[in-house]
Design an enzyme around this catalytic site. Structure first.
Site, PDB file in Angstrom:
ATOM      1  N   GLU A   1      44.565 -43.556 -14.011  1.00  0.00           N
ATOM      2  CA  GLU A   1      44.741 -43.317 -12.756  1.00  0.00           C
ATOM      3  C   GLU A   1      45.805 -44.466 -12.115  1.00  0.00           C
ATOM      4  OE1 GLU A   1      42.014 -43.337 -14.476  1.00  0.00           O
ATOM      5  OE2 GLU A   1      41.010 -41.501 -13.790  1.00  0.00           O
TER       6      GLU A   1
ATOM      7  N   HIS B   1      29.804 -43.030 -10.911  1.00  0.00           N
ATOM      8  CA  HIS B   1      30.533 -41.786 -10.296  1.00  0.00           C
ATOM      9  C   HIS B   1      30.116 -41.381  -8.942  1.00  0.00           C
ATOM     10  CE1 HIS B   1      31.187 -41.768 -14.659  1.00  0.00           C
ATOM     11  NE2 HIS B   1      32.129 -41.065 -14.531  1.00  0.00           N
TER      12      HIS B   1
END
Length: 330
Positions: free
Chosen positions: A58, A127
């Protein structure tokens, strides 16, 4: 009119943007495989030069997109889970948000970072975050939280056209909601709230996935003669605070429903601004309906009760109207 889901509306906006402007590119993990249904057939249509599958890094591809934006492209970055944004914090906060300022306005950063919030789906603590409030504290970023398919499509098109970086938070609890969208391309301007429902007794501001719950609450309250003025900010930075203040000055009461955590959240900022700028109009304390400041458990039974829902919104409105009890703890 064409009926579309929230997910399909995201795909439509991307397809239109890439068709209209060859400098728009799409990148991220698994974007070519269309894993989440927002890039159907994009590789065949636009070619591998404009649809980039990236390594699972990322920080790396977020920085890549920033550099691409500064040198002539308009990247749309699919970060998938919003929690993954933490891995790119140095790029997002120290580079993307600051570079236009650091270069004295000589560089623009027309880049959109899409991130889906998967809370309420037993994804557990790693998450399930809704991190848009922390990015509200970073100057230089536009923060978008669409709550309908119509807004998801129109706001994404506007975000791609912006010359400043946009963090585009998609609420996965809304993915399969359907709505009629105009067949012709359209945009929803950034920084303009949506006045969802008109009412006179209390202002309710609902953010992202809280909007459907607030609509249900307003309908329930209407059966008892309570009239809700319902506003969806749509963008949190820039925030259309004037739309909220105008409503509060008329109703004298404010409830903010926000699926993010309570402390230092978007609901806290909206509440503080209302208290600061419309104190003389308030006839009751502002009430926040939020997720408590806890990590999200894996257990569905434990997780479900954490988030704002229609019942909690109804209770908050009744309290602020003095129908029951006190506003404490709402």
């Amino acid at each position: 009119m064409a009926t579309m889901t929230y997910l399909a509306a995201i795909g439509r906006a991307q397809h239109e943007a890439m068709t209209e402007n060859r400098t728009v590119v799409l990148l991220g993990e698994d974007v070519r495989s269309n894993l989440y249904g927002t890039a159907p057939g994009f590789v065949d249509t636009f070619g591998p030069d404009r649809v980039w599958d990236t390594p699972i890094s990322e920080e790396g591809f977020s920085g890549l997109a920033a550099g691409a934006a500064m040198t002539g492209l308009r990247p749309i970055v699919d970060l998938t889970y919003a929690s993954f944004m933490y891995l790119a914090m140095d790029q997002l906060v120290n580079q993307v948000a600051k570079n236009r300022y650091m270069f004295g306005g000589q560089a623009s950063l027309p880049v959109v970072y899409r991130a889906s919030m998967f809370y309420g789906a037993s994804m557990a603590a790693h998450h399930s975050d809704r991190p848009y409030p922390m990015f509200m504290n970073v100057p230089g970023l536009t923060i978008v939280t669409p709550a309908t398919p119509y807004d998801a499509c129109g706001l994404l098109r506007a975000a791609v056209r912006s010359d400043d970086p946009v963090l585009f938070f998609e609420d996965a609890t809304l993915w399969f909601r359907k709505e009629d969208l105009p067949e012709e391309p359209y945009e929803v301007p950034l920084g303009v709230a949506n006045h969802v429902r008109r009412g006179d007794d209390v202002t309710v501001v609902a953010i992202a996935g809280s909007l459907p719950h607030a609509v249900t609450a307003a309908e329930t309250l209407a059966d008892d003669g309570i009239s809700v003025d319902l506003i969806d900010p749509r963008t949190l930075v820039p925030l259309d605070m004037e739309a909220i203040l105008s409503s509060v000055r008329r109703t004298g009461r404010l409830v903010v429903v926000d699926p993010a955590h309570r402390t230092c959240g978007a609901a806290a900022e909206i509440s503080a601004l209302a208290a600061e700028l419309a104190f003389d109009a308030l006839r009751a304390p502002v009430v926040r309906v939020t997720t408590p400041d806890v990590q999200i458990p894996f257990s569905p039974a434990l997780e479900k009760g954490l988030y704002p829902d229609a019942g909690r919104a109804v209770t908050a409105v009744r309290r602020v109207l003095g129908v029951i009890g006190t506003t404490a703890g709402a």
